[in-house]
Write a protein that holds these residues in place. Sequence first.
Motif, PDB file in Angstrom:
ATOM      1  N   TYR A  41       0.744  -0.993   0.135  1.00  0.00           N
ATOM      2  CA  TYR A  41      -0.014  -0.034   0.221  1.00  0.00           C
ATOM      3  C   TYR A  41       1.085   0.892   0.311  1.00  0.00           C
ATOM      4  O   TYR A  41       2.097   0.943   0.650  1.00  0.00           O
ATOM      5  N   ARG A  45      -4.382   5.520   5.238  1.00  0.00           N
ATOM      6  CA  ARG A  45      -4.827   7.189   4.726  1.00  0.00           C
ATOM      7  C   ARG A  45      -5.862   7.382   7.042  1.00  0.00           C
ATOM      8  O   ARG A  45      -6.371   6.448   6.852  1.00  0.00           O
ATOM      9  N   GLY A  47      -8.472   9.976   7.937  1.00  0.00           N
ATOM     10  CA  GLY A  47      -9.211  11.096   7.575  1.00  0.00           C
ATOM     11  C   GLY A  47     -10.746  11.246   9.310  1.00  0.00           C
ATOM     12  O   GLY A  47     -10.682  10.988   9.882  1.00  0.00           O
ATOM     13  N   GLU A  61      -7.211   3.417   6.702  1.00  0.00           N
ATOM     14  CA  GLU A  61      -7.953   2.785   6.423  1.00  0.00           C
ATOM     15  C   GLU A  61      -6.195   2.404   5.356  1.00  0.00           C
ATOM     16  O   GLU A  61      -5.291   3.696   5.042  1.00  0.00           O
ATOM     17  N   TYR A  62      -6.087   1.513   5.001  1.00  0.00           N
ATOM     18  CA  TYR A  62      -5.201   0.933   3.724  1.00  0.00           C
ATOM     19  C   TYR A  62      -4.847   1.997   2.690  1.00  0.00           C
ATOM     20  O   TYR A  62      -6.316   2.683   2.476  1.00  0.00           O
ATOM     21  N   ALA A  63      -4.476   2.932   2.443  1.00  0.00           N
ATOM     22  CA  ALA A  63      -4.372   3.254   0.687  1.00  0.00           C
ATOM     23  C   ALA A  63      -3.581   3.347  -0.047  1.00  0.00           C
ATOM     24  O   ALA A  63      -2.326   2.559   0.152  1.00  0.00           O
ATOM     25  N   ALA A  66      -1.867   7.972  -3.179  1.00  0.00           N
ATOM     26  CA  ALA A  66      -1.891   9.304  -3.164  1.00  0.00           C
ATOM     27  C   ALA A  66      -3.526   9.647  -3.526  1.00  0.00           C
ATOM     28  O   ALA A  66      -2.585   9.239  -4.889  1.00  0.00           O
ATOM     29  N   ASP A  70      -4.472  14.458  -1.467  1.00  0.00           N
ATOM     30  CA  ASP A  70      -4.014  14.368  -0.167  1.00  0.00           C
ATOM     31  C   ASP A  70      -2.772  14.605   0.255  1.00  0.00           C
ATOM     32  O   ASP A  70      -2.118  15.529  -0.381  1.00  0.00           O
ATOM     33  N   VAL A  72       0.758  14.583   2.058  1.00  0.00           N
ATOM     34  CA  VAL A  72       1.566  13.956   2.423  1.00  0.00           C
ATOM     35  C   VAL A  72       2.422  13.809   3.594  1.00  0.00           C
ATOM     36  O   VAL A  72       2.938  14.942   3.385  1.00  0.00           O
ATOM     37  N   LEU A  81      -1.365   9.405   4.723  1.00  0.00           N
ATOM     38  CA  LEU A  81      -2.569  10.156   3.449  1.00  0.00           C
ATOM     39  C   LEU A  81      -2.944  10.538   4.139  1.00  0.00           C
ATOM     40  O   LEU A  81      -4.374  10.693   4.127  1.00  0.00           O
ATOM     41  N   VAL A  82      -3.179  12.443   4.587  1.00  0.00           N
ATOM     42  CA  VAL A  82      -4.343  12.459   4.692  1.00  0.00           C
ATOM     43  C   VAL A  82      -5.387  13.651   4.122  1.00  0.00           C
ATOM     44  O   VAL A  82      -5.625  13.844   2.791  1.00  0.00           O
ATOM     45  N   GLU A  83      -6.677  13.019   4.440  1.00  0.00           N
ATOM     46  CA  GLU A  83      -7.673  13.025   3.263  1.00  0.00           C
ATOM     47  C   GLU A  83      -7.994  14.573   3.263  1.00  0.00           C
ATOM     48  O   GLU A  83      -7.799  15.750   4.165  1.00  0.00           O
TER      49      GLU A  83
END
Length: 135
Positions: A41, A45, A47, A61-63, A66, A70, A72, A81-83
């Motif tokens: 992955y 992620r 959020g 969750e797995y991302a 990217a 996002d 990073v 990775l931030v939404e």
Amino acid sequence: MEPLNLAPAPRARRPRPQVVSLTEAAADRVREIMGRAEKPYAGLRVGVKNGGCAGQEYVLEYAEAAGALDEVVQDKGVTILVEPKAVLFLIGTVVDYETSALSSKFVFRNPNETDACGCGESVTIVPLAEDGAEA
């Protein structure tokens, strides 16, 4: 005679704060989980979604990749990775991993939280305004 340059000098940009960071325990656990994943992955992620009795819940969750918008974050060997819609809610958050006799879980220490429900599953978060003040 040379013309006067009356344009203001460009201001240096302030360094942007890191949106989220991990404790060593959280980074160790994420590396362990990602190492056992069925496939590689891009990162973890993070959020926020609407739900729960206090109004919002954290999401991990797995991302697979990217997203274009996002945020990073690289911290302690982990890619987070931030939404985009969650950035202002999460600025300054430290993610920890706690183990007790009865449970193990990720814990968010978020300076933007204003309330949490009794069961600990949901929170109320006031987003940080773009100028650094609470909205």
